[in-house]
Design an enzyme around this catalytic site. Sequence first.
Site, short mmCIF file in Angstrom:
data_model
loop_
_atom_site.label_atom_id
_atom_site.label_comp_id
_atom_site.label_asym_id
_atom_site.label_seq_id
_atom_site.Cartn_x
_atom_site.Cartn_y
_atom_site.Cartn_z
N ASP A 33 0.88 -1.29 0.10
CA ASP A 33 -0.05 0.02 -0.03
C ASP A 33 0.80 1.20 -0.02
OD1 ASP A 33 -2.61 1.27 0.20
OD2 ASP A 33 -1.99 2.18 2.18
N HIS A 79 -8.91 5.93 1.51
CA HIS A 79 -8.98 7.19 0.45
C HIS A 79 -7.39 7.36 -0.26
CE1 HIS A 79 -12.91 8.39 1.97
NE2 HIS A 79 -12.44 8.02 3.02
N ARG A 80 -6.49 6.50 0.25
CA ARG A 80 -5.03 6.78 -0.47
C ARG A 80 -5.19 6.72 -2.13
NH1 ARG A 80 -0.47 6.30 2.37
NH2 ARG A 80 -1.48 4.57 3.88
N GLY A 81 -5.89 5.65 -2.48
CA GLY A 81 -6.07 5.64 -4.17
C GLY A 81 -6.74 6.75 -4.67
N ILE A 93 -4.03 9.37 -4.69
CA ILE A 93 -2.79 8.91 -5.71
C ILE A 93 -3.17 9.47 -7.15
CG2 ILE A 93 -1.21 7.29 -6.49
CD1 ILE A 93 -0.41 8.56 -3.83
#
Length: 351
Positions: free
Chosen positions: A205, A286-288, A291
């Site tokens: 991740d 929410h990282r996706g 990015i």
Amino acid sequence: MNKQYTYPFTAIVGQEQMKLALVLNIITPTLSGVLIRGEKGTAKSTAVRALADILPEIDVISGIPFNLAPDEESDVIRECFAVAGELLPETGTPLLVEKHKVKVVELPVGATEDRVVGTLDLEHALKAGEKRIEPGLLASAHRGILYVDEVNLLDDHVVDVLLDSAAMGVNTIEREGVSFAHPARFTLVGTMNPEEGELRPQLLDRFGLCVHIEGISDPEKRVEVMERRFAFEEDPETFCRAWADESARLVERIAMARKLYSSVSVSRENLMAIAQYCLEVGVDGHRGDIIILKTAKTLAAYDARATVEKQDIDQAAMLALPHRIRRQPLQDIVMDVGSMLKNKACDRVSG
């Protein structure tokens, strides 16, 4: 001593997704790196090591081995000078600053924790009452690229160190109650062969982007690979000189994109498209989303555009989501996000 030549990045045949992902991380280091998955002999390591010639220059405080920027906090600068055994310039005297190329620091699979983190001279601390450290690889990688070949084979204790540093942007060296911390913000680039095992989810991740590459199936292109490699090995100086102009053009394009990135705008409609992408494929957290947004802005800047378009979001999703899609146990990483979305759309229509 004979000069060591590196195979030019621009001379690599094919593997466009891999090259693009690496370039995007040069433009925007906060993309958090890239994981390159693929079979042996597909130029993974060659591409990463070739980055050295196209990386930009940065301002570095001279005299200490921590790659500190002139605008780092004064307390951090003072402490780093002290543990390196160097004298900080007197108040009012400007720091000496040098121009250095961004570094590619390679972390060997068998590296010990001390080699990665650094070591503290406890004897000196006890005798003189002063901290002295031997900086590790994370000190060298600050503001640069930390490259791990066969990243899936790293020892767990080294993985834990990388996770901590990647999350906090700080590396801490501790021994017998004595500790020292220094900045360690780096772009993590890993290469691996999936046949040798997968990564721990926590480390997976941490990579902003993920690409999967295979050997080239076009005979003409395979012949081109052989011809270029043979020419490089026969006369590396002449070969590198032949690719110097193209490399210079790429360096200039990257520099322009770095300047343009902050002014690239994204409409609310496109932000909704990003959110929908992540919801459709079942991304956790929410990282996706973040990015994809950064990648789309970087793609627009790389194409010298001041506005993100739908095509940027589509391409960004293909790079940022494969390793973030929720999978069943033992299921491999879904590399074709586009096909997955089409299948979901077909299921909704047929339903």
